[in-house]
Design an enzyme around this catalytic site. Structure first.
Site: not given
Length: 677
Positions: A413, A480
């Site tokens: 990321e 999530h």
């Protein structure tokens, strides 16, 4: 100077080879001598100013000049360089004018950052220089983006990025090396191993003798270079650059040198054994090269002294001139105006036919239309190519646009966001998909300290869009399902967008891709396939900072965004059956947010509730509520109420999430209190 030694190299296969020394015959040794001496003369002046109390801080590169000068000398003018604290010689060798450079170093008016950052924390695109931020190794992924841009453009240029020995332990170092190796990017990673990270000896931070050995793990050559030998530096950089220009990928160059002075001048060197300083002083790069040109008859002692005298006079005059310049002055209005590049304003309004689409299809259509209209739009993310992304937003894009523009990244990321910044600095419009918004924390530093600050610090627009599938209600558990939009609303320099309808998702995403500032684009996963709506077929743009009144009302206002809009509309239907009309406002963008529309509604209804899916404490609703209390207090007939989720990690069990955690379960009781007050 002793005969230039061939450097030791560790190719990707782990075998030891050789790098040929730079042939002195093809170098202008007199000009090289001058280039090497200039940063030394500046160093000497700065150290005198420190002792005189006329300069407060200086990160000295004394004794390390051969690394900076040699690297800059070996490259072409169009190659990008990303220097660090002690690489003054890069800037001087690239011909950066001394007057504004000294104003920058001394914090005077006329510097490159308008007093907003110090020393080499800035970029100078005209000279293909992109300076550091204090979070070490953060610029290495940016170099990957610059290298990728050169390759996409068909330019034979390379990017060279510096990093210190201590910062090679940072994640960005490894993410950048891996990305450059996988994509075979024309990037040179230069480790300036000066034996200490502040006060920590390198052997206490790195478990191997040669940091260059790390290259083998990424399938690239690793070269150990005598960093105090300017000719050895030039030779190694030239050879690595040629490999890169011919499509053979990156190289890790470890320059062995030594920090003679303190980490910064005030910290001193008491932690360094005196005999170590004495040993390295004998390898001083300026003295070594001076002996080299004298012994070979390239220059006479008189010429050497004349060059030194000329440079000393020039540097002394420029430094004194810079010190006489006024301090930096500004106004709050001017400072605020430079946080963002001028916003995109060439809006194409919605027009023409429309059709019903799912939320996810509207986003996919926006991306495709942006890519059709502009080849500079590049998509990056995990599994977004052939697989189409975990939510299939980019399904079929590889077939339409090719792998050069739809790029799978490793699980990096931070590396992906940093590379996007490099692409943006080179004129591209990258869009990075976070697989889940929860994983954005792994790229947090690049977003809040690199992307967000760049325009304010040195005026470069950074067109990066980060797509972040966020939110709960899908039973996905704590990693999530998070809503972390408030993290980024607190950071000046970022724009934050949260669409609630398919039409808004398309129009706002097309605007984000045009916007010359970093945009966090939050897409609610629950809405992807559960929500349908009419969407204009042709490309169009919706402006940032304009809320939408999605339902008119008179009794109370609900201010919300994202999934909260649909919760609020459900509640409005319920209350309408009891003769109560709620006004529902969809903010659509949080930075900037539309205060005027909200305050106008509060003045009409006199009661307001702020709703969001994120946990209540320090959610963005607190900012909205505070502004209403400050600016519309006289219109209020009841306290401003906030409704958010419980201050818990998002639970996995759907019953726990929906019946205990979710803001939705507290909305009706809160409205009952608000209306009864």
């Amino acid at each position: 100077m002793a005969k230039t030694k061939a450097a030791r190299t560790v190719p990707g296969n782990g075998k030891v080879g050789q790098v040929q020394a730079a042939p002195a015959g093809d170098l202008d040794l007199k000009a090289l001598f001058r280039a090497l001496l200039l940063p030394r003369v500046i160093e000497e002046k700065q150290l005198r100013l420190i002792r005189q109390g006329r300069l407060s801080k200086w990160f000295s590169g004394y004794g390390q000049e051969a690394v900076a000068v040699g690297c800059a000398w070996a490259l072409e003018p169009g190659d990008d360089i990303l220097p660090m604290h002690r690489n003054l010689g890069v800037w001087t060798t690239r011909g950066v004018p001394l007057r504004p450079l000294f104003c920058q170093l001394m914090g005077r008016a006329g510097g490159f950052t308008k007093g907003r950052d110090r020393t080499f924390h800035f970029g100078l695109p005209s000279h293909h220089l992109y300076g550091m931020i204090s979070h070490l190794a953060a610029m290495l992924p940016v170099a990957c983006g610059l290298g990728l841009a050169a390759r996409l453009d068909g330019r034979p240029n390379v990017a060279l990025a510096f990093v210190g020995d201590g910062a090679t332990r940072e994640g960005d170092f490894h993410e950048a090396l891996n990305l450059a190796a996988v994509w075979k990017l024309p990037v040179l990673f230069v480790v300036e191993n000066n034996a200490y990270g502040l006060s920590t000896p390198v052997q206490e931070a790195v478990a191997v003798e040669d940091i260059a050995d790390a290259a083998a793990g990424y399938g690239m050559p690793g070269v150990v270079v005598d960093g105090n030998d300017v000719l050895a530096v030039i030779a190694a950089v030239r050879q690595a650059a040629e490999r890169a220009r011919h499509g053979e990928g990156p190289t890790l160059l470890e320059m062995k040198t030594f920090r003679i002075r303190g980490h910064e001048e005030a910290s001193g060197t008491k932690y360094v054994p005196p005999e170590l300083i004495a040993a390295w002083a004998k390898k001083d790069p300026v003295e070594r090269f001076t002996r080299y040109v004298l012994e070979r008859g390239v220059m006479t002692e008189a010429e050497v002294e004349a060059v030194r005298a000329e440079l000393e006079a020039e540097v002394d005059a420029v430094a004194e001139w810079a010190l006489a310049q006024p301090p930096v002055e500004s106004t709050p209005e001017a400072e605020r105006a430079d946080v963002f590049a001028p916003a995109f304003e060439a809006f194409v309004p919605p027009a023409g036919s429309s059709s019903e689409k799912r939320f996810i299809d509207a986003i996919s259509e926006a991306l495709a239309q942006a890519m059709e209209r502009d080849e500079r739009v590049i998509l990056m993310g995990q599994d977004i190519a052939e697989y189409g992304g975990v939510f299939k937003v980019t399904a079929g894009f590889v077939e339409r646009f090719g792998k050069a523009r739809v790029r799978n990244t490793p699980i990096i990321e931070s590396g992906a966001v940093g590379a996007a910044m490099g692409l943006a600095l080179a004129g591209y419009r990258p869009v990075v998909e976070m697989q889940y918004a929860d994983f954005i924390s792994c790229g947090f530093n690049q977003i809040v300290n690199n992307l967000a600050t760049t325009h304010y610090r040195w005026g470069a627009p950074v067109n990066v869009t980060i797509r972040a599938p966020f939110g709960g209600y899908i039973g996905a558990g704590p990693f999530h399902s998070q809503s972390m939009e408030a993290w980024f609303c607190h950071v000046p320099g970022l724009k934050v967008v949260v669409p609630a309808t398919p039409q808004d998702a398309k129009g706002l995403l097309l605007t984000a891709i045009e916007e010359p500032n970093p945009v966090l684009f939050f897409e609610h996963k629950y809405l992807y396939r559960s929500l349908r709506g009419d969407v204009t077929e042709a490309p169009f743009h919706l402006p940032f900072g304009e809320a939408r009144v999605v339902r008119e009302g008179t009794h109370a206002t609900v201010v919300t965004y994202g999934l909260g809009v649909h919760w609020a509309l459900e509640e409005a239907e319920h209350w309408a059956g009891q003769g109560v009309e709620l006004e529902v406002i969809d903010l659509r963008t949080l930075v900037p947010w539309d205060r005027e529309t909200v305050l106008r509604s509060v003045a009409k209804t006199n009661r307001v509730l702020v709703l969001h899916e994120a946990p209540l404490t320090a959610g963005f609703g607190a900012e909205i509520a505070a502004r209403i209390a400050e600016e519309a207090f006289e219109h209020l007939d009841a306290p401003v109420l906030r409704v958010g989720a419980e201050d818990l990690p998002v639970p996995f069990s759907p019953s726990l999430e929906r019946e205990i955690y979710a803001a939705r379960v507290r909305l009706r009781p809160a409205l009952e209190r608000l209306l009864a007050y």
